[in-house]
Design a protein around this motif. Structure first.
Motif, PDB file in Angstrom:
ATOM      1  N   ALA A 179       0.831  -1.335  -0.031  1.00  0.00           N
ATOM      2  CA  ALA A 179      -0.067   0.115  -0.003  1.00  0.00           C
ATOM      3  C   ALA A 179       0.721   1.010   0.143  1.00  0.00           C
ATOM      4  N   THR A 180       2.136   1.030   0.198  1.00  0.00           N
ATOM      5  CA  THR A 180       3.064   2.529   0.408  1.00  0.00           C
ATOM      6  C   THR A 180       4.061   2.293  -0.828  1.00  0.00           C
ATOM      7  N   LEU A 181       3.759   1.578  -1.932  1.00  0.00           N
ATOM      8  CA  LEU A 181       4.730   1.530  -3.075  1.00  0.00           C
ATOM      9  C   LEU A 181       4.518   2.700  -3.998  1.00  0.00           C
ATOM     10  N   ASP A 182       5.889   2.922  -4.793  1.00  0.00           N
ATOM     11  CA  ASP A 182       5.591   3.655  -5.999  1.00  0.00           C
ATOM     12  C   ASP A 182       4.720   3.212  -7.005  1.00  0.00           C
ATOM     13  N   PHE A 183       3.445   3.379  -6.929  1.00  0.00           N
ATOM     14  CA  PHE A 183       2.641   2.716  -7.903  1.00  0.00           C
ATOM     15  C   PHE A 183       2.858   2.928  -9.551  1.00  0.00           C
ATOM     16  N   ALA A 184       3.333   4.300  -9.835  1.00  0.00           N
ATOM     17  CA  ALA A 184       3.881   4.547 -10.978  1.00  0.00           C
ATOM     18  C   ALA A 184       5.095   3.414 -11.661  1.00  0.00           C
ATOM     19  N   ALA A 185       6.039   3.364 -10.673  1.00  0.00           N
ATOM     20  CA  ALA A 185       6.907   2.579 -11.032  1.00  0.00           C
ATOM     21  C   ALA A 185       6.522   1.084 -11.212  1.00  0.00           C
ATOM     22  N   LEU A 186       5.643   0.705 -10.281  1.00  0.00           N
ATOM     23  CA  LEU A 186       5.029  -0.728 -10.197  1.00  0.00           C
ATOM     24  C   LEU A 186       4.550  -0.868 -11.524  1.00  0.00           C
ATOM     25  N   GLY A 187       3.836  -0.042 -12.089  1.00  0.00           N
ATOM     26  CA  GLY A 187       2.997  -0.065 -13.196  1.00  0.00           C
ATOM     27  C   GLY A 187       4.167  -0.174 -14.567  1.00  0.00           C
ATOM     28  N   GLN A 188       5.115   0.431 -14.499  1.00  0.00           N
ATOM     29  CA  GLN A 188       6.007   0.469 -15.744  1.00  0.00           C
ATOM     30  C   GLN A 188       6.850  -0.957 -15.569  1.00  0.00           C
TER      31      GLN A 188
END
Length: 532
Positions: free
Chosen positions: A348-357
């Motif tokens: 729940a605390t991740l860099d979501f944009a980086a996760l998506g990439q």
């Protein structure tokens, strides 16, 4: 002692340590060997295997590259290089490496078989079939090659060819029980054409390996059901599932707790993304389409319908999102191993944009295609909240099915991997209740963002539901989507045979033949408040 002899002795010690699965000792011995004899190709080959065994694909590729440089005509080196590249999600390069291996040994059936396996893993099924065809032609009495070809023939829709291969495998290897099960699943068995007598004779004999007994029980359950002998069918299914469950170390409570942790970690939606209206025109070239739900709920059917559209390709069941998530959580925690509960909280605390990439990089590497694609991993239902944070343009289709029909469909399937809850009716009930609880939570916190599609409604109104489905995905109608069973692309899931048929409704209420036998499941569901 001559250097060559000294290197050979050291190499044998490395191989001994590898055989004993002493990877740390093998790694140390191999490093010493490579430092002393850097021109010894076999040691670099061993080093690559050791690195792969420890999950280090990049160092494994470096090592095998050194071996290939020293022995460029060695097809085994080339094949292992392809395996390393696949582990790194470099699909196109992996296929090129497999092609190079085949050029080194164009008449070696073992190499051709391995090339076919690599191509099949890379979802290049037509060229996998070509490699297996050549292997079988060179060694027609080798059951392994025919078995592998049968699998790919099933994937590409050549069901008669697959059955002929399985018949040959069974003739050559009568104790290959998996071949019996795979053969039974290829088509609907009839009174005039079935294998019940042969299978029943096998079941009456002691089978040394419990896995073989499980496979024969499931084969009998399938064929008896096709013939309408429902009591016999369920009895074999019950015994087969119990035997499979007996050999598993699994507690459904862990999966139930995981759902609770996810709900706790994601109590709210991701803002504007969660409020997106169904069918809103947020469609980008790289917008993945996720099909989620439970296995055997119709996810493959929907995948085939969408994959029949000229603007969409299916990447199959990818583990890319889960892998990207775990890797991101590991980096954030600074530890190689993260307990499941902590992993959920970290998510729940991740860099979501980086996760998506990272997901898109992994998915495209595994898939190897461009444009919009389908990810049909059912268990991605666990990550709906994360998906819409990491990939705001993603489309999520949730397949639903009557609880009893879904439960029975999973129970009667012998999955190759995963879904350990599916071999016990009480476990299925508890797992289903947790799954429903999480999907209700996503529906509440992500209003309008997940498209709900009922299997029963799709079967009863194929054209109408398909039109709405395409509209949600931002796609224009194409007639090919209505004729999905003619789609020539490979299907590699448990439904590979069924999706070659036009849509049918025989499985909608099939569970009702077993209402009494499924009482444990219905009781578990009603106790959890599930409306049947």
């Amino acid at each position: 002692m001559a250097p060559k002899e000294s290197a050979a002795i050291a190499h044998r010690e490395v191989l001994r340590l590898m055989q004993a699965r002493d990877w740390r000792g093998a790694d140390a011995a191999c490093r010493h060997l490579n430092a002393k004899f850097p021109q010894f190709a076999g040691a670099w080959f061993a080093a690559s295997h050791i690195a792969m065994a420890q999950g280090a694909a990049a160092p494994a590729l470096d090592a095998i590259d050194k071996a290939v440089a020293l022995g460029p005509e060695n097809p085994t080196f080339r094949l292992h290089r392809a395996t390393c590249l696949m582990a790194l999600h470099r699909r196109r390069e992996a296929l090129d490496a497999a092609d190079a291996a085949q050029r080194c040994a164009p008449a070696d059936p073992t190499i051709l078989d391995a090339v076919g396996t690599l191509r099949s893993r890379a979802n290049d099924q037509p060229r996998a079939l070509a490699a297996y065809d050549r292997a079988v032609a060179l060694a027609p009495h080798d059951a392994r090659f025919r078995y592998n070809r049968a699998s790919v023939r099933r994937f590409v829709g050549d069901l008669e060819g697959a059955e002929a291969d399985y018949d040959q495998v069974i003739a050559l290897q009568p104790l290959d029980y998996e071949a019996y099960l795979n053969r039974s699943e290829l088509r609907v068995q009839t009174a005039a054409r079935n294998h019940v007598t042969q299978l029943a004779a096998l079941a009456a004999q002691p089978i040394a390996d419990w896995r073989g007994e499980v496979q024969i029980r499931y084969a009998l359950a399938k064929e008896y059901e096709d013939l309408g002998a429902y009591e016999k069918s369920f009895e074999h299914l019950r015994r087969g599932a119990a035997k499979r469950r007996e050999h598993m170390n699994y507690d459904v409570a862990n999966d139930v707790s995981t759902v609770d942790w996810i709900i706790e970690a994601f109590p709210h939606g991701p803002g504007a993304t969660g409020g997106r209206a169904v069918g809103a025109p947020q469609v980008a070239e790289d917008s993945p389409i996720f099909i989620v739900g439970l296995p055997r709920s119709g996810t493959t059917l929907v995948e085939r319908i969408l994959d029949s559209h000229s603007l969409i390709s299916s990447a199959g069941e990818l583990d890319s999102f889960a892998l990207a998530l775990v890797e991101a959580a590991r980096r954030r925690s600074g530890r190689a191993q993260v307990p499941r509960r902590e992993l959920v909280l970290l998510s729940a605390t991740l860099d979501f944009a980086a996760l998506g990439q990272d997901y898109l990089r992994r998915a495209r590497g595994a898939f190897g295609g461009g444009g919009r694609f389908i990810d049909k991993m059912p268990l991605n239902y666990l990550y709906c909240g994360l998906i819409l944070r990491a990939l705001p343009n993603a489309k999520i289709i949730h397949m639903t099915r009557h609880p009893m029909a879904a439960g029975y469909a999973m129970y009667k399937t012998l999955f190759k991997d995963g879904y350990p809850f599916s071999y016990d009716l009480a476990d299925i009930g508890r797992y289903y209740a947790a799954y429903r609880r999480l999907m209700d939570h996503w529906r509440l916190t992500l209003p309008g963002a997940i498209y709900e599609l009922s299997y029963e409604q799709l079967v009863s109104d194929q054209i109408g539901e398909t039109r709405k489905l395409l509209a949600y995905c931002g796609l224009e109608w194409q007639d090919a989507c209505a004729a999905f069973h003619r789609n020539p692309t490979a299907a590699t899931t448990a439904s590979a045979s069924q999706v070659r048929r036009p849509i049918y409704d025989s499985s909608v209420a099939q569970w009702r033949h077993y209402a009494a036998q499924l009482a444990t499941l219905s009781d578990a569901l009603t106790s959890a408040g599930i409306d049947l």
